[in-house]
Design an enzyme around this catalytic site. Structure first.
Site, PDB file in Angstrom:
ATOM      1  N   GLU A 148      -9.021  41.032  -5.508  1.00 27.20           N
ATOM      2  CA  GLU A 148      -7.900  40.516  -6.306  1.00 27.20           C
ATOM      3  C   GLU A 148      -6.592  40.569  -5.521  1.00 27.20           C
ATOM      4  O   GLU A 148      -5.773  39.648  -5.601  1.00 27.20           O
ATOM      5  CB  GLU A 148      -7.755  41.318  -7.605  1.00 27.20           C
ATOM      6  CG  GLU A 148      -8.937  41.227  -8.558  1.00 27.20           C
ATOM      7  CD  GLU A 148      -9.077  39.861  -9.198  1.00 27.20           C
ATOM      8  OE1 GLU A 148      -8.216  38.977  -8.964  1.00 27.20           O
ATOM      9  OE2 GLU A 148     -10.059  39.651  -9.933  1.00 27.20           O
ATOM     10  N   ASP A 295     -19.309  33.103  -7.318  1.00 29.23           N
ATOM     11  CA  ASP A 295     -18.607  31.812  -7.347  1.00 29.23           C
ATOM     12  C   ASP A 295     -17.812  31.470  -6.087  1.00 29.23           C
ATOM     13  O   ASP A 295     -18.110  30.513  -5.370  1.00 29.23           O
ATOM     14  CB  ASP A 295     -17.718  31.728  -8.588  1.00 29.23           C
ATOM     15  CG  ASP A 295     -16.891  32.987  -8.826  1.00 29.23           C
ATOM     16  OD1 ASP A 295     -16.894  33.886  -7.967  1.00 29.23           O
ATOM     17  OD2 ASP A 295     -16.231  33.064  -9.873  1.00 29.23           O
ATOM     18  N   GLU A 389     -15.913  33.373 -22.742  1.00 28.29           N
ATOM     19  CA  GLU A 389     -16.252  34.029 -21.484  1.00 28.29           C
ATOM     20  C   GLU A 389     -17.725  33.853 -21.131  1.00 28.29           C
ATOM     21  O   GLU A 389     -18.089  33.786 -19.969  1.00 28.29           O
ATOM     22  CB  GLU A 389     -15.911  35.517 -21.538  1.00 28.29           C
ATOM     23  CG  GLU A 389     -14.461  35.837 -21.272  1.00 28.29           C
ATOM     24  CD  GLU A 389     -14.065  35.623 -19.814  1.00 28.29           C
ATOM     25  OE1 GLU A 389     -13.852  36.614 -19.104  1.00 28.29           O
ATOM     26  OE2 GLU A 389     -13.961  34.457 -19.383  1.00 28.29           O
ATOM     27  N   GLU A 407     -10.225  27.523 -14.572  1.00 28.69           N
ATOM     28  CA  GLU A 407     -11.261  26.833 -13.796  1.00 28.69           C
ATOM     29  C   GLU A 407     -11.608  25.456 -14.361  1.00 28.69           C
ATOM     30  O   GLU A 407     -11.864  24.512 -13.601  1.00 28.69           O
ATOM     31  CB  GLU A 407     -12.522  27.706 -13.715  1.00 28.69           C
ATOM     32  CG  GLU A 407     -12.432  28.877 -12.768  1.00 28.69           C
ATOM     33  CD  GLU A 407     -11.627  30.033 -13.339  1.00 28.69           C
ATOM     34  OE1 GLU A 407     -11.206  30.909 -12.559  1.00 28.69           O
ATOM     35  OE2 GLU A 407     -11.409  30.057 -14.581  1.00 28.69           O
TER      36      GLU A 407
END
Length: 934
Positions: A148, A295, A389, A407
């Protein structure tokens, strides 16, 4: 996750004919395709005025979010939009791994820097850069996520530097700038490097900004595992840092991590798992997909080729992509599989992070499956307003949160750029409307805690400002609306901008092609990498629509999968596959299907029914796989339905000025009083604090409470006693607020307020429970605005800026009271707090696995493989099937269900571990499924 603008443009210098040709051709193709489609008859092209209006609306929404962060939160990392204050690490209840993004370095401001420039807010950008340089400290004693911090902070600093030098070159802004953001980025890069001190080269998942990883005061460095995306999403930022500064060590470390993951891929399937041991390289989680945990690893392989011009990255990406399309892609679904046995699905639900994948497919040039998956996701959004989610393969909610993820907006933008189809502008318009209608609150935009109820979480993640508004604005902006050419940049996974000219700057890394050491590849792997869209859409301006059309009802009416192999073998024609939730032991056809799958049904002496699978008894190996999948669905169905029964959340919506319905709080229901799920209009009224505040004796201020919704504190007596006291005082509803300081629905499980063991039919008003944090939001509103009106309901109602029709409100309340007198008390088989503790005692929550008296004598069925049993679930509560075809009508199902042969699932059979003992690798991913965190 974010796409690459570089696919729409050239630039970056000469990196050989393989690189230059496909990207340059695509840029021309996109312009041609856009002009053809936009002008197509009946295409419904959006007017220039409407596009401009929507672009301006995005700017206003950004201003609302950004200004509230700067006013109420800065220099904190994030804004808490419900309480109008900053989120500071350690000062709020821990949210676990979610808090690893917070490092006391003004995260949201850094993450937003280049968004300001994209939105033409150059003055605000200049001020923001000065604040970052002056105020931000990167030397804090805080343990943060390497992943992150890299994508948000390092990427934010590099993106800010990229646009700062661009503006400086243009000559109007940033003339004073001397690379200060880059110096901060380099400082942060060095602070992240200790995480790479492993034999494998994979980084530790966390690092202490001040002390590194192995220092005695670091409080980290003992971890053994990391996710694939966590270790494989570094190359863009680290390589850019090396190219900007001429310091090669950053790119070298990021490349080593990528090389290691590639080497450890499962060789027969060419897939990677979700979690890997950073010391041994062993796969800890062997399920594989394109969503959470993996991802951006795939994303960065393709974009590393774009930015760095290294063919090996493209070869690796195409090798993985071929495996994804072979095993994971089941259009329009993308389902996780086992890396060693990729024909077996690892779970029957999808997570929202996979919404980035259609955008990546656009960059790859594989447009058809991108359109299909995007359309499926859009149908889910139209059903729930946001993308949950996680959601099941039959499009039910699996995890109900939505933290305003960008996204889907990202993929919408790239599909529009690739096709020019105005349909995607309408999709973007829907996203804007839903954000304003359901997520906008007075102090910003609040994440959705439950898309089913519309309740909020007190969070506004930095990626919302970094990505969502960037993609939405670019979707509606024309080239003349931009102050620079966006196609000269590549987007990182956090949508930060890195210039393509970095490809020819400070090339200190050898471009040895290591890929072919592991697999035989040829030039066919370069096919379809950003091709000319004139070839993709030859003389067919309705290309995208023709792909979308069969999917427009997929969520409500159609089955995503084809014919079940077992059913097909029966010669019964096209039917939906037999799903665990549809199974009935009294249906001979279902029993025949189970027999072909090697699953037998045994009636036990105690009344239970046991399912047992022996793969060797299946009609074929394919039927055996179907049988295993059926058994796995049974396990997951049990777990999911237990969750749904345990947590039936309700909503408390503040509808008075200045909230106007924009703040929704998650509330727990009661097993007595009005059942709000049966009274869709809910109960609306002003709130009033009762005396005594605990509500355990006769109310002494009935004149204040009458016709109001009573607020009271938890404790000292039974919930039902409180309800009777406020009802006697004339209240039309009640809200119990937890007395445990700092408790929150963010971190504590909801429960139902149970009765007192007596008949509670006399209680007719609705009662809801709020944890301390949510309750204080209402109490704070009272202190500031005095008169506060709320709506108690099972699901938040549409936010109406007016919400002032008093006649309608009064008539609604009257009807609620009348209806409640006739309504039976609500009794649900879920975990409940049955009574309030005496002073000094702690409350207790009943075991979620325990049975209510009504269930104790019911027949049951257990599920097993090799004669082992696992929990089932109550069939009576199973949802109706989403897919019906032919003569398979709901009425017939109802008849079967109500027959004497009805099967119920008993939750008190053997634990799940017994069935898993013999399955080992086949269902290894399921052992950790309940521990998954997005």
């Amino acid at each position: 996750m974010s796409g690459a603008a570089g696919c729409q443009g050239g630039g970056g210098g000469d990196r050989g004919p393989r690189w230059r040709r496909p990207w340059k051709i695509l840029a021309l193709g996109l312009l041609s395709a856009s002009s053809v489609l936009a002008a197509a008859p009946g295409a419904g092209a959006m007017s220039k005025e409407e596009k401009r209006r929507l672009g301006n609306q995005v700017l206003e929404m950004f201003d609302h979010a950004y200004s509230n962060y700067m006013e109420h939160a800065y220099p904190a990392d994030e804004l808490m939009p419900l309480t109008c204050r900053g989120r500071v690490r350690g000062q709020e209840p821990s949210r676990g791994d979610v808090d690893d993004a917070l490092g006391k370095f003004s995260l949201t401001l850094i993450d937003t820097l280049d968004t300001l420039v994209v939105l033409n807010k150059t003055k605000e950008f200049e001020e923001a850069v000065k604040k970052v340089i002056k105020d931000v400290n990167l030397d804090n004693d805080v343990v943060v996520s390497v992943f992150e911090t890299n994508i948000r902070v390092l990427g934010g600093l590099l993106g800010g530097h990229s646009v700062a030098i661009m503006l400086k070159e243009k000559g109007e802004y940033m003339q004073w700038y001397n690379g200060e953001l880059l110096q901060m980025a380099k400082e942060l890069g060095y602070k992240l490097l200790p995480a790479f001190n492993t034999t494998s080269g994979l980084p530790y998942p966390r690092v202490n900004l001040k002390f590194g990883v192995r220092h005695p005061e670091a409080r980290t460095g003992t971890e053994t595992d990391t996710c694939t995306a966590c270790a494989g999403t570094l190359i863009l930022e680290f390589a850019a840092l090396s190219r900007f500064t001429g310091t090669s060590i950053f790119e070298e470390y990021a490349r080593k991590a990528l090389d290691f993951i590639w080497e450890k891929r499962q060789r027969s399937s060419n897939l990677v798992g979700v979690t890997i041991n950073i010391h041994t390289g062993d796969w800890v989680r062997k399920d594989s997909g394109v969503g959470a945990g993996i991802d951006s690893y795939y994303e960065y392989l393709l974009k590393a080729y774009v930015l760095l011009g290294d063919d090996s990255f493209l070869e690796r990406f195409n090798t993985h992509y071929d495996a994804i399309m072979r095993y994971i892609s089941q259009p329009p679904l993308l389902l996780d599989v086992h890396i060693h046995k990729p024909m077996l699905n690892a779970r029957t639900w999808m997570d929202s992070l996979l919404a980035f994948f259609p955008g990546l497919q656009v960059l790859k040039g594989d447009i058809r499956p991108a359109i299909e998956t995007h359309e499926m996701l859009y149908q889910v959004i139209k059903k729930h307003n946001f993308l949950p989610e996680a959601f099941t393969t039959d499009f039910r909610v699996h995890w109900a949160q939505h933290p305003l993820r960008p996204e889907f907006a990202e993929s919408t933008y790239f599909l529009y750029k690739a096709t020019g189809d105005p349909y995607y502008l309408e999709v973007g318009k829907t996203l804007i409307e839903n954000l304003n209608k359901y997520a906008r609150v007075p102090c910003g935009f609040a994440a959705m805690k439950d898309v089913r109820t519309g309740s909020h979480e007190d969070r506004m993640d930095s990626f919302f400002l970094a990505e969502m508004f960037k993609y939405l604005y670019l979707l509606f902006a024309d080239k003349e609306d931009m102050i620079f050419d966006i196609e000269d940049y590549i987007f990182t996974t956090e949508a930060h901008l890195l210039p393509l000219w970095l490809s020819t700057t400070n090339q200190t890394i050898s471009k040895k092609n290591t890929t072919t050491e592991y697999t035989e590849l040829d030039d066919s792997n370069f096919d379809w990498t950003c091709p000319n869209t004139q070839i993709l859409f030859p003389n067919d301006p309705m290309f995208a629509q023709s792909i979308r059309e069969p999917l427009k009802n997929v969520v409500d009416k159609s089955c995503p999968r084809g014919i079940s192999r077992a059913e097909e073998s029966l010669g019964s024609g096209p039917k939906p596959p037999l799903r665990a939730r549809d199974f009935m032991a009294s249906n001979p056809e279902h029993l025949e299907i189970l027999k072909k799958m090697g699953v037998s049904l045994i009636h036990l002496k105690d009344g239970r029914v046991q399912l047992v699978q022996h793969a060797v008894q299946a009609a074929s190996s394919l039927d055996a796989e179907d049988g295993l999948r059926f058994m796995q669905e049974m396990i997951e169905l049990s777990s999911q339905q237990q969750k749904e029964q345990q947590l039936p959340p309700r909503a408390v919506q503040i509808v008075s000025h200045p909230f106007f319905g924009r703040v929704v709080l998650t509330a727990g229901p009661a097993q007595f009083g009005m059942d709000l799920s049966k009274h869709k209009a809910g109960t609306r009224g002003f709130v009033a604090t009762i005396k005594p505040y605990n509500g355990c004796s006769e109310i002494t201020n009935p004149e204040v409470v009458k016709e109001k919704i009573a607020l009271m504190q938890r404790g000292q007596c039974m919930f039902a006693e409180k309800a009777r006291n406020i009802q006697k005082a004339g209240a039309i509803g009640g809200i119990v607020i937890d007395d445990n300081e700092g408790s929150s629905s963010d971190t504590a499980p909801l429960f139902q307020m149970a009765g007192d063991g007596k008949n509670t039919d006399d209680i007719t008003i609705p009662m809801l429970f709020l944890f301390n944090k949510e309750g204080n939001i209402i109490l704070d509103a009272i202190r500031e605005y005095e008169s506060v009106e709320v709506l108690l309901s099972d699901k938040a109602k549409d936010r109406d800026l007016e919400m002032e029709n008093m006649d309608q409100k009064l008539s609604e309340n009257d009807s609620h009271k009348q209806n409640s007198e006739e309504a039976p008390s609500a009794s649900q088989d879920v975990g409940a707090v049955s009574e309030e503790p005496e002073e000094g005692e702690s409350s207790d929550v009943t075991d979620p696995d325990s049975l209510s008296p009504a269930e104790a004598d019911s027949d049951s069925v257990s599920i097993s493989n090799q004669d082992s049993s696992v929990p089932g679930t109550d069939e009576a509560s199973a949802p109706e099937p989403a897919c019906t075809q032919g003569d398979h009508q709901p009425q017939e199902q109802k008849t079967e269900t109500e027959s004497n042969s009805k099967v119920n699932w008993d939750n008190k059979v053997q634990p799940m571990e017994s069935i898993l003992a013999d399955w080992n690798e086949d269902i290894e991913a399921f052992e950790m499924m309940e521990k998954d965190e997005l």
